[in-house]
Design an enzyme around this catalytic site. Sequence first.
Site, PDB file in Angstrom:
ATOM      1  N   HIS A 130       9.382 -27.960 -33.051  1.00  0.00           N
ATOM      2  CA  HIS A 130       8.077 -28.622 -33.036  1.00  0.00           C
ATOM      3  C   HIS A 130       7.133 -27.755 -32.197  1.00  0.00           C
ATOM      4  O   HIS A 130       7.582 -27.080 -31.259  1.00  0.00           O
ATOM      5  CB  HIS A 130       8.273 -29.993 -32.384  1.00  0.00           C
ATOM      6  CG  HIS A 130       7.108 -30.920 -32.463  1.00  0.00           C
ATOM      7  ND1 HIS A 130       6.035 -30.831 -31.608  1.00  0.00           N
ATOM      8  CD2 HIS A 130       6.866 -31.979 -33.272  1.00  0.00           C
ATOM      9  CE1 HIS A 130       5.183 -31.801 -31.896  1.00  0.00           C
ATOM     10  NE2 HIS A 130       5.648 -32.506 -32.893  1.00  0.00           N
ATOM     11  N   ASP A 207      15.023 -30.257 -26.474  1.00  0.00           N
ATOM     12  CA  ASP A 207      13.994 -31.202 -26.902  1.00  0.00           C
ATOM     13  C   ASP A 207      14.711 -32.299 -27.690  1.00  0.00           C
ATOM     14  O   ASP A 207      15.116 -32.089 -28.837  1.00  0.00           O
ATOM     15  CB  ASP A 207      12.979 -30.446 -27.771  1.00  0.00           C
ATOM     16  CG  ASP A 207      12.035 -31.378 -28.513  1.00  0.00           C
ATOM     17  OD1 ASP A 207      12.212 -32.614 -28.444  1.00  0.00           O
ATOM     18  OD2 ASP A 207      11.119 -30.861 -29.182  1.00  0.00           O
ATOM     19  N   GLN A 210      13.827 -36.198 -31.259  1.00  0.00           N
ATOM     20  CA  GLN A 210      14.329 -36.806 -32.498  1.00  0.00           C
ATOM     21  C   GLN A 210      15.791 -37.213 -32.395  1.00  0.00           C
ATOM     22  O   GLN A 210      16.337 -37.776 -33.340  1.00  0.00           O
ATOM     23  CB  GLN A 210      14.152 -35.824 -33.671  1.00  0.00           C
ATOM     24  CG  GLN A 210      12.713 -35.530 -34.007  1.00  0.00           C
ATOM     25  CD  GLN A 210      11.951 -36.747 -34.505  1.00  0.00           C
ATOM     26  OE1 GLN A 210      12.528 -37.717 -34.969  1.00  0.00           O
ATOM     27  NE2 GLN A 210      10.637 -36.707 -34.407  1.00  0.00           N
ATOM     28  N   LYS A 233       9.256 -42.937 -29.734  1.00  0.00           N
ATOM     29  CA  LYS A 233      10.104 -42.699 -30.915  1.00  0.00           C
ATOM     30  C   LYS A 233      11.401 -43.490 -30.833  1.00  0.00           C
ATOM     31  O   LYS A 233      12.171 -43.523 -31.776  1.00  0.00           O
ATOM     32  CB  LYS A 233      10.419 -41.205 -31.033  1.00  0.00           C
ATOM     33  CG  LYS A 233       9.183 -40.351 -31.340  1.00  0.00           C
ATOM     34  CD  LYS A 233       9.570 -38.939 -31.618  1.00  0.00           C
ATOM     35  CE  LYS A 233       8.423 -37.973 -31.473  1.00  0.00           C
ATOM     36  NZ  LYS A 233       7.476 -38.001 -32.586  1.00  0.00           N
ATOM     37  N   CYS A 371       3.826 -30.599 -37.453  1.00  0.00           N
ATOM     38  CA  CYS A 371       3.774 -29.806 -36.202  1.00  0.00           C
ATOM     39  C   CYS A 371       4.874 -28.752 -36.169  1.00  0.00           C
ATOM     40  O   CYS A 371       5.426 -28.449 -35.094  1.00  0.00           O
ATOM     41  CB  CYS A 371       3.851 -30.689 -34.961  1.00  0.00           C
ATOM     42  SG  CYS A 371       2.482 -31.818 -34.813  1.00  0.00           S
TER      43      CYS A 371
HETATM   44  N1  PLP Z   1       9.601 -32.500 -30.317  1.00  0.00           N
HETATM   45  C1  PLP Z   1       9.929 -33.042 -31.481  1.00  0.00           C
HETATM   46  C2  PLP Z   1      11.168 -32.571 -32.178  1.00  0.00           C
HETATM   47  C3  PLP Z   1       9.128 -34.028 -32.049  1.00  0.00           C
HETATM   48  O1  PLP Z   1       9.461 -34.562 -33.228  1.00  0.00           O
HETATM   49  C4  PLP Z   1       7.970 -34.438 -31.362  1.00  0.00           C
HETATM   50  C5  PLP Z   1       7.053 -35.441 -31.961  1.00  0.00           C
HETATM   51  O2  PLP Z   1       6.959 -35.583 -33.144  1.00  0.00           O
HETATM   52  C6  PLP Z   1       7.688 -33.861 -30.127  1.00  0.00           C
HETATM   53  C7  PLP Z   1       8.511 -32.891 -29.644  1.00  0.00           C
HETATM   54  C8  PLP Z   1       6.490 -34.276 -29.344  1.00  0.00           C
HETATM   55  O3  PLP Z   1       6.628 -35.577 -28.918  1.00  0.00           O
HETATM   56  P1  PLP Z   1       5.425 -36.333 -28.175  1.00  0.00           P
HETATM   57  O4  PLP Z   1       4.231 -36.167 -29.079  1.00  0.00           O
HETATM   58  O5  PLP Z   1       5.888 -37.729 -28.073  1.00  0.00           O
HETATM   59  O6  PLP Z   1       5.240 -35.671 -26.858  1.00  0.00           O
END
Ligand code: PLP
Length: 413
Positions: A130, A207, A210, A233, A371
């Site tokens: 992401h 990270d 998900q 999420k 993203c």
């Molecule tokens: N990393 C992953 C794999 C994501 O799917 C997302 C959000 O879609 C993020 C990071 C960013 O999360 P947040 O916008 O809640 O900070």
Amino acid sequence: METTSKPIQFDVSSIRRQFPLLAETMNGKPLVFLDSAASSQKPQVVLEKIDYYYRHLHANVHRGVYRLSQEATDAYEHGRKVARRFLNAAKEEEIIFVRGTTEAINLVADTYGRKYLNPGDEVIVSGLEHHSNIVPWQLACSHYSAKLRVIPVLDNGTLDLDAFRKLLNDRTKMVAVAHVSNTLGTINPIKEIITLAHDKDIPVMVDGAQAAPHATIDVQALDVDFYAFSGHKVYGPTGIGILYGKQKWLSELPPYQGGGEMIAQVTFDHTTFAELPHKFEAGTPNIAGAVGLGAALEFVMETGRETIASHEAGLLSYATEQLLAIPGLRIYGTAPDKASVISFLLNNVHPYDTGTILDQLGIAVRTGHHCTQPLMDRFGIPGTVRASFGVYNTTEDIDQLVAGVRKAASMLQ
Ligand code: PLP
């Protein structure tokens, strides 16, 4: 094509009843919500806890001797205790409240960069990250003249671990990878990645945005150095998330932001900082968010993460089979180990057009690059249609999706 039977459902209807928003309509149709990977809906218990907090417990935390402030502090710190249990972290000091995964990664990239990155150093990310796990490292690398290296993605959406082994070297200062890809659903072999990096004394940040809604996470068993996820999420509120960091790292890193709450002593000449975790929690925190997150994580643990995972695995295989039966539909991300995320495209149809037709039918899916623009470039596509499933989804939801995609295919192809 062989038909497989529909997955056995746990009592999904009683779960659904706990999520008031799922009873809404969209464009005059009953809502079919298939965008939990972007943000999940909230169960009653989370809504009630937040409501109760504001009605009965609210005051600023960690500051007052009066009872209400202590009750607010207890409610806030309860969220931390639950998050510790959720991740199986060794200590509460290792649990930092942040705004979400994005802030967690920025916190580590910024503070780790300040302390450890030098010209010529390297940071490794993967090709399926992401943007949140790319851009903060890019910023840090450009600031310290370090280099961002990328683990390539194979055609089925898994990472090329042979290439990863070759990327690791004496200049590597950090490996930052997703546990689960938000676009392809790939579950990365993070234990193996961590072991390979640790063999060379390189820390790893995962990270987990998900993974948190779908998987049991044990940061001690993983031996991961940093792990991040977002509350919204995982059935919790927006604006709150967790950064886990091993105590030894969090003690060594400099503060991220300065202000109230994070100090021990301030003079105009010199400031000393609070103990962990407060050193990284400058200013009045998102108290209600922490309360709601605690309730959400308790909801997930009480429902049972293995139960949730097996329900979602059933939905994933049913949806995969049904979607693949549609002529001209291609699924992106066919890793053997996947979370309940399906990205697909209809031949010659822009994902936005498919998404618009589904929206008219009351079906909420995400369209676009999710993203993950470098990943879209890797596959040479502008974006995908992404359906993602949560604890409350049913095979009927998938039947509606499939009927909707068939309709879109007949109108647009
Ligand atoms: N990393 C992953 C794999 C994501 O799917 C997302 C959000 O879609 C993020 C990071 C960013 O999360 P947040 O916008 O809640 O900070």
